[in-house]
Design a protein around this motif. Structure first.
Motif, mmCIF file in Angstrom:
data_model
loop_
_atom_site.group_PDB
_atom_site.id
_atom_site.type_symbol
_atom_site.label_atom_id
_atom_site.label_comp_id
_atom_site.label_asym_id
_atom_site.label_seq_id
_atom_site.Cartn_x
_atom_site.Cartn_y
_atom_site.Cartn_z
ATOM 1 N N ASN A 201 0.825 -1.210 0.000
ATOM 2 C CA ASN A 201 0.000 0.000 0.000
ATOM 3 C C ASN A 201 0.860 1.261 0.000
ATOM 4 O OD1 ASN A 201 -2.716 1.296 0.327
ATOM 5 N ND2 ASN A 201 -1.758 2.041 2.203
ATOM 6 N N ALA A 202 1.994 1.216 0.712
ATOM 7 C CA ALA A 202 2.879 2.380 0.765
ATOM 8 C C ALA A 202 3.399 2.732 -0.630
ATOM 9 C CB ALA A 202 4.039 2.108 1.710
ATOM 10 N N TYR A 203 3.704 1.722 -1.433
ATOM 11 C CA TYR A 203 4.171 1.968 -2.789
ATOM 12 C C TYR A 203 3.016 2.293 -3.731
ATOM 13 C CZ TYR A 203 8.977 0.684 -1.765
ATOM 14 O OH TYR A 203 10.256 0.676 -1.275
ATOM 15 N N ASN A 204 1.894 1.673 -3.519
ATOM 16 C CA ASN A 204 0.750 1.878 -4.407
ATOM 17 C C ASN A 204 0.144 3.274 -4.256
ATOM 18 O OD1 ASN A 204 -0.961 0.780 -6.430
ATOM 19 N ND2 ASN A 204 -2.576 0.447 -4.911
ATOM 20 N N THR A 205 0.291 3.881 -3.078
ATOM 21 C CA THR A 205 -0.293 5.197 -2.820
ATOM 22 C C THR A 205 0.711 6.340 -2.921
ATOM 23 O OG1 THR A 205 0.083 4.966 -0.432
ATOM 24 C CG2 THR A 205 -2.039 4.195 -1.288
ATOM 25 N N GLY A 206 1.967 6.021 -3.228
ATOM 26 C CA GLY A 206 2.969 7.076 -3.336
ATOM 27 C C GLY A 206 3.530 7.517 -2.006
ATOM 28 N N LYS A 207 3.295 6.747 -0.981
ATOM 29 C CA LYS A 207 3.877 7.064 0.325
ATOM 30 C C LYS A 207 5.386 6.827 0.301
ATOM 31 C CE LYS A 207 3.447 8.087 4.765
ATOM 32 N NZ LYS A 207 3.010 9.431 5.231
ATOM 33 N N ALA B 25 5.135 -4.204 -9.743
ATOM 34 C CA ALA B 25 3.991 -4.251 -10.648
ATOM 35 C C ALA B 25 2.787 -4.936 -10.012
ATOM 36 C CB ALA B 25 4.376 -4.958 -11.944
ATOM 37 N N SER B 26 3.035 -6.000 -9.250
ATOM 38 C CA SER B 26 1.923 -6.720 -8.621
ATOM 39 C C SER B 26 1.453 -6.046 -7.339
ATOM 40 C CB SER B 26 2.338 -8.163 -8.316
ATOM 41 O OG SER B 26 3.443 -8.193 -7.418
ATOM 42 N N GLY B 27 2.386 -5.408 -6.611
ATOM 43 C CA GLY B 27 2.018 -4.786 -5.339
ATOM 44 C C GLY B 27 1.501 -3.373 -5.453
ATOM 45 N N ALA B 28 1.841 -2.697 -6.550
ATOM 46 C CA ALA B 28 1.416 -1.302 -6.727
ATOM 47 C C ALA B 28 0.799 -1.101 -8.114
ATOM 48 C CB ALA B 28 2.612 -0.369 -6.538
ATOM 49 N N PRO B 29 -0.282 -1.814 -8.428
ATOM 50 C CA PRO B 29 -0.863 -1.778 -9.776
ATOM 51 C C PRO B 29 -1.380 -0.406 -10.200
ATOM 52 C CG PRO B 29 -2.358 -2.852 -8.234
ATOM 53 C CD PRO B 29 -1.047 -2.695 -7.527
ATOM 54 N N ASP B 30 -1.765 0.430 -9.225
ATOM 55 C CA ASP B 30 -2.317 1.748 -9.569
ATOM 56 C C ASP B 30 -1.255 2.719 -10.069
ATOM 57 O OD1 ASP B 30 -4.713 0.736 -8.709
ATOM 58 O OD2 ASP B 30 -4.665 1.730 -6.749
ATOM 59 N N THR B 31 0.024 2.326 -9.967
ATOM 60 C CA THR B 31 1.113 3.231 -10.356
ATOM 61 C C THR B 31 1.707 2.873 -11.709
ATOM 62 O OG1 THR B 31 2.797 1.892 -9.219
ATOM 63 C CG2 THR B 31 1.673 3.591 -7.921
#
Length: 441
Positions: free
Chosen positions: A261-267, A282-288
């Protein structure tokens, strides 16, 4: 590095007896006694691995080699149970002919008399030049003419980073660790962190130490030297301790939903990781998707070109195999054949340990998640910049656990990273002595 003696010498001599070989020389020439002649008639080999899709690769071999059939068995990754199964099977005398063993676990299997030295086999000697030199050093222990496995894959490291966020905030991509620390200050002003310091995956820290040219273990020919507190390790620990103390890096446990979540949200904006990390992001931060890029690891001195390694496995021939020639022939095909390497890369993202493997067409394409950047060109360059001097010890599970315990305390201000290395060094020496493995005093 000189040949390992004492406990390891016993292991090598025992292996010669079990393979029906003889030797008129000392440990230095023990490998020459291994019988690498073909067996008479059809051969059936057993092979255990945890690579996704490995069955399809073995099927290709079996169709092309009716006289040497390989039966593959899959299981959990090494430390999740497969290694213990291997040790149990070796003790019972029913180990498979071949198995997948990570580089950091090879010394443990060697001191337990688990591996055949197939370096004297002509096919192996001929193939050595096909592999990245430092990867070969992992399976040879730096000994000329030896090979306790065939290199399978590697994990050269680079910097994954959110190029959109660095650009938006006018922060330059760091090329040195000093620049990285300065950038961490600027990133923190946005409310985010430049990266995450892993408190539980010590392999990443080891990779950072590897970049310095330092090594956690050495062998003087008679005993093991434990050097977790060497100058490289200490410098890396002090560097990251400073970032932790200034709240410039996060410390989420790796491989958790919180970490994703930290990587997916830009934290968190970057990750110093191995080539396989491309798929983890790629699998853990798909929204990025489309917002990431890859750059070389920051350097300790501007203008240097040094990288570290995180991960990698070999294909070994276990002590007791009645068909070392055929087992070695399969292991070489598995890890050098363009057909096999392509299938392994496509099914499991295996990054080859051969120089030719780095040129696979699948590794020359742009990657959509990374804005169509040809990210594997960065890792191909990094793979040539890894030191050959890094050596793992024979008790890495205990060492990892000891370091991890200290790191978890350090991120909560209950100690320091340097303190944890000192404690882990003492615990490692104690464990080596408990197992009657010679330790240099």
């Amino acid at each position: 590095m000189k040949p390992l003696k004492s406990a390891i010498a016993v292991a090598m001599l025992s292996a010669m007896v079990l393979t029906g070989c003889s030797s008129a020389d000392t440990t230095e020439n023990a490998g020459a006694a291994i019988d690498c002649t073909p067996s008479d008639g059809p051969v059936n080999l057993s092979f255990t691995s945890w690579i996704p899709g490995i069955e399809s690769v073995v099927d290709v071999w079996n169709k092309a080699n009716p006289e040497i059939q390989v039966k593959v068995q899959t299981g959990p990754n090494g430390n999740s149970g497969t290694y213990q199964n291997f040790f149990n099977q070796l003790k019972a005398g029913n180990a498979p002919d071949l198995g997948q063993v990570e580089y950091d676990a090879l010394p443990n299997f060697r001191v337990q008399d688990g591996l055949m030295d197939v370096g004297a086999c002509q096919d192996v000697a001929d193939a050595q030049s096909d592999f990245i030199p430092w990867a070969w050093n992992q399976v040879s222990f730096g000994e000329k003419g030896s090979a306790y496995g065939i290199p399978q894959d590697t994990g050269p490291m680079a910097l994954f980073y959110r190029s959109d966020l660095f650009t938006k905030n006018n922060i330059a991509i760091p090329t040195t660790w000093d620049e990285f620390a300065a950038a961490a200050v600027e990133v923190r002003k946005t409310g985010s962190y430049i990266t995450n310091f892993s408190q539980n995956d010590i392999n990443q820290f080891a990779g950072l130490v590897w970049q310095t040219g330092d090594s956690w273990f050495k062998n003087d020919g008679d005993a093991w030297n434990v050097e977790l507190t060497g100058p490289g390790s200490t410098s890396v620990a002090e560097y990251w301790q400073d970032l932790i103390d200034r709240d410039l890096v996060s410390s989420y446990p790796g491989w958790t939903s919180e970490w994703d979540n930290a990587y997916n949200t830009g934290k968190v904006w970057s990750w110093n990781s191995a080539v396989w990390g491309a798929n983890s992001i790629a699998s853990g931060a798909p929204d990025t998707a489309g917002s990431w890029s890859v750059a070389p690891m920051p350097q300790w001195k501007k203008g240097d070109n040094d990288s570290g390694n995180w991960g990698g496995s070999s294909t070994v021939v276990f002590t007791g195999s009645e068909h070392p020639y055929e087992a070695t022939k399969f292991a070489l095909w598995l890890n050098t054949s363009a057909e096999s390497l392509t299938m392994l890369n496509e099914s499991a993202n295996i990054y080859p340990a051969t120089t030719a493997g780095l040129e696979l067409p699948s590794l020359k394409e742009g990657v959509e998640f990374y804005g169509d950047q040809k990210i594997y060109d960065v890792f191909a360059a990094a793979s040539t910049q890894v030191s050959s001097d890094f050596l793992w010890g024979p008790t890495m599970t205990q060492t990892y656990n000891s370091v991890s315990d200290g790191f978890k305390a350090a991120v909560t201000s209950k100690g320091t990273l340097v303190d944890s290395l000192k404690t882990a060094q003492e615990a490692t020496i104690k464990e080596l002595k408990t197992q009657s493995i010679p330790v240099a005093e």
